[in-house]
Write a protein that holds these residues in place. Structure first.
Motif, PDB file in Angstrom:
ATOM      1  N   PHE A  79       0.816  -1.204   0.000  1.00 57.91           N
ATOM      2  CA  PHE A  79       0.000   0.000   0.000  1.00 57.91           C
ATOM      3  C   PHE A  79       0.853   1.259   0.000  1.00 57.91           C
ATOM      4  O   PHE A  79       2.010   1.268   0.419  1.00 57.91           O
ATOM      5  CB  PHE A  79      -0.957   0.012   1.200  1.00 57.91           C
ATOM      6  CG  PHE A  79      -0.293   0.038   2.553  1.00 57.91           C
ATOM      7  CD1 PHE A  79      -0.117   1.231   3.242  1.00 57.91           C
ATOM      8  CD2 PHE A  79       0.150  -1.132   3.151  1.00 57.91           C
ATOM      9  CE1 PHE A  79       0.478   1.261   4.501  1.00 57.91           C
ATOM     10  CE2 PHE A  79       0.744  -1.119   4.408  1.00 57.91           C
ATOM     11  CZ  PHE A  79       0.903   0.077   5.082  1.00 57.91           C
ATOM     12  N   THR A  85      -3.312   8.177   5.386  1.00 57.90           N
ATOM     13  CA  THR A  85      -4.328   7.347   4.744  1.00 57.90           C
ATOM     14  C   THR A  85      -3.663   6.303   3.864  1.00 57.90           C
ATOM     15  O   THR A  85      -2.858   6.642   2.997  1.00 57.90           O
ATOM     16  CB  THR A  85      -5.274   8.206   3.891  1.00 57.90           C
ATOM     17  OG1 THR A  85      -5.876   9.198   4.712  1.00 57.90           O
ATOM     18  CG2 THR A  85      -6.354   7.362   3.251  1.00 57.90           C
ATOM     19  N   GLU A  87      -3.650   3.382   0.879  1.00 58.40           N
ATOM     20  CA  GLU A  87      -4.383   2.971  -0.323  1.00 58.40           C
ATOM     21  C   GLU A  87      -3.758   1.680  -0.838  1.00 58.40           C
ATOM     22  O   GLU A  87      -2.579   1.644  -1.199  1.00 58.40           O
ATOM     23  CB  GLU A  87      -4.351   4.053  -1.395  1.00 58.40           C
ATOM     24  CG  GLU A  87      -5.184   3.687  -2.612  1.00 58.40           C
ATOM     25  CD  GLU A  87      -5.409   4.861  -3.555  1.00 58.40           C
ATOM     26  OE1 GLU A  87      -6.050   4.654  -4.604  1.00 58.40           O
ATOM     27  OE2 GLU A  87      -4.951   5.981  -3.233  1.00 58.40           O
ATOM     28  N   VAL A 110      -3.068   3.608  -8.062  1.00 58.82           N
ATOM     29  CA  VAL A 110      -3.458   4.823  -7.350  1.00 58.82           C
ATOM     30  C   VAL A 110      -4.008   5.844  -8.340  1.00 58.82           C
ATOM     31  O   VAL A 110      -3.424   6.084  -9.395  1.00 58.82           O
ATOM     32  CB  VAL A 110      -2.249   5.408  -6.595  1.00 58.82           C
ATOM     33  CG1 VAL A 110      -2.612   6.755  -5.969  1.00 58.82           C
ATOM     34  CG2 VAL A 110      -1.786   4.441  -5.509  1.00 58.82           C
ATOM     35  N   GLN A 130     -14.474   5.423  -4.307  1.00 55.92           N
ATOM     36  CA  GLN A 130     -13.610   5.537  -3.136  1.00 55.92           C
ATOM     37  C   GLN A 130     -12.555   4.429  -3.158  1.00 55.92           C
ATOM     38  O   GLN A 130     -12.851   3.301  -3.569  1.00 55.92           O
ATOM     39  CB  GLN A 130     -14.431   5.407  -1.852  1.00 55.92           C
ATOM     40  CG  GLN A 130     -15.395   6.535  -1.589  1.00 55.92           C
ATOM     41  CD  GLN A 130     -16.146   6.295  -0.294  1.00 55.92           C
ATOM     42  OE1 GLN A 130     -17.011   5.431  -0.194  1.00 55.92           O
ATOM     43  NE2 GLN A 130     -15.802   7.069   0.722  1.00 55.92           N
ATOM     44  N   PRO A 131     -11.335   4.720  -2.712  1.00 62.98           N
ATOM     45  CA  PRO A 131     -10.338   3.655  -2.599  1.00 62.98           C
ATOM     46  C   PRO A 131     -10.817   2.577  -1.634  1.00 62.98           C
ATOM     47  O   PRO A 131     -11.330   2.877  -0.552  1.00 62.98           O
ATOM     48  CB  PRO A 131      -9.106   4.389  -2.052  1.00 62.98           C
ATOM     49  CG  PRO A 131      -9.293   5.814  -2.448  1.00 62.98           C
ATOM     50  CD  PRO A 131     -10.768   6.046  -2.376  1.00 62.98           C
TER      51      PRO A 131
END
Length: 228
Positions: A79, A85, A87, A110, A130-131
Motif C-alpha cells: 500500500f 491514509t 491505499e 493509485v 472511493q479507494p
C-alpha cells in the motif's frame, strides 16, 4: 476451530500504526480457544519504497484441529501511505487446510477507479469512486483513526471477495492508554467482535471474536518496532 480462525482473520486482520509515519515492526499473537493456544499469528510491516509499505500476516495452527489439519493462512497487502491514509495497490491471500487450498488477490493503480482480481481462478473487475481497503489493511486504518482522529463511529469501504462492502465500528470505552472498539454486525445478534487498541503506541493488543457459544481470542505476545 479452523472455521473460526478463517472467519476471524478474514473479517478483521491485524496491523499497527506509528505516530505519523508507519513504523516497521514484527509482532506475534497467540490465538486462544477454550483457554489454550491453538495457533500463532506473525505480523510484519516493511517499508518497500517512498511512501510505500508491505504488510504480511501469517497464521499457523500449533495445536488441536488447526495443527492436525496443517492450517496456514498468509495475507499480504502492498500500500501507499500518505496524509495518514493507506491505499491498497496489491493484496494476496493464500490459505491451506488439509488438502484444500484457497487463493485470492487483487490489484489497483493509485488514482484509478478499477480493481482487477482473482478469486479461486475466477477473474473479476469492479470500479469504486472511493479507494477500497483489503480486510487486512482495514485494521491498520482502524488503529490509525482511533489513535489520531478518534470518532464514535468509524466506517470504511472494503473489497470483500468480489464486492465492495462497508465495515462499521463503534468506540465504546476509552481510558488513558486503551480504547475498546466493537464491530457492528447488521442483523447478526449471534456475532460480536471486540478490539482493544493501545493508543499510546498505536497497535492492537487483543481481539475477541464470538459466534454463538464459540469464542476465539487473539492476544499480543510481543512486538518489536524497527528503525527505517
Amino acid at each position: 476451530m479452523v472455521k473460526y480462525l478463517i472467519s476471524f482473520f478474514t473479517l478483521i486482520g491485524l496491523s499497527f500504526l506509528a505516530q505519523s509515519n508507519p513504523k516497521p515492526f514484527t509482532a506475534t499473537y497467540d490465538v486462544y480457544e477454550d483457554g489454550s493456544v491453538k495457533a500463532q499469528l506473525t505480523s510484519q510491516l516493511k517499508k518497500t519504497g517512498h511512501k510505500q509499505y508491505q504488510l504480511i500476516d501469517t497464521t499457523e495452527g500449533t495445536a488441536g484441529l488447526a495443527s492436525l489439519l496443517n492450517f496456514k493462512r498468509t495475507e499480504q497487502t502492498d500500500f501507499i501511505y500518505q496524509n495518514r491514509t493507506p491505499e491498497a495497490i496489491y493484496h494476496r491471500m493464500d490459505q491451506k487446510v488439509a488438502f484444500k487450498k484457497k487463493h485470492y488477490e487483487f490489484k489497483h493503480q493509485v488514482g484509478e477507479l478499477s480493481y482487477q482480481g482473482d478469486d479461486d481462478n475466477q477473474p473479476f473487475q469492479l470500479n469504486s469512486q472511493q479507494p477500497l481497503l483489503s480486510n487486512q489493511l482495514m485494521s491498520w486504518q482502524l488503529s490509525q483513526q482511533v489513535c489520531h482522529n478518534p470518532k464514535n463511529t468509524l466506517q470504511w469501504p472494503v473489497l470483500n471477495s468480489t464486492q465492495a462492502k462497508v465495515y462499521t465500528f463503534k468506540t465504546v470505552a476509552v481510558d488513558n492508554r486503551r480504547t475498546l472498539v466493537h464491530r457492528v454486525y447488521q442483523n447478526r445478534p449471534d456475532k460480536s467482535t471486540m478490539i482493544w487498541i493501545n493508543t499510546q503506541d498505536c497497535y492492537i493488543e487483543e481481539i475477541r471474536h464470538q459466534k454463538g457459544d464459540d469464542v476465539v481470542r487473539t492476544v499480543l505476545k510481543e512486538i518489536d518496532f524497527k528503525h527505517d
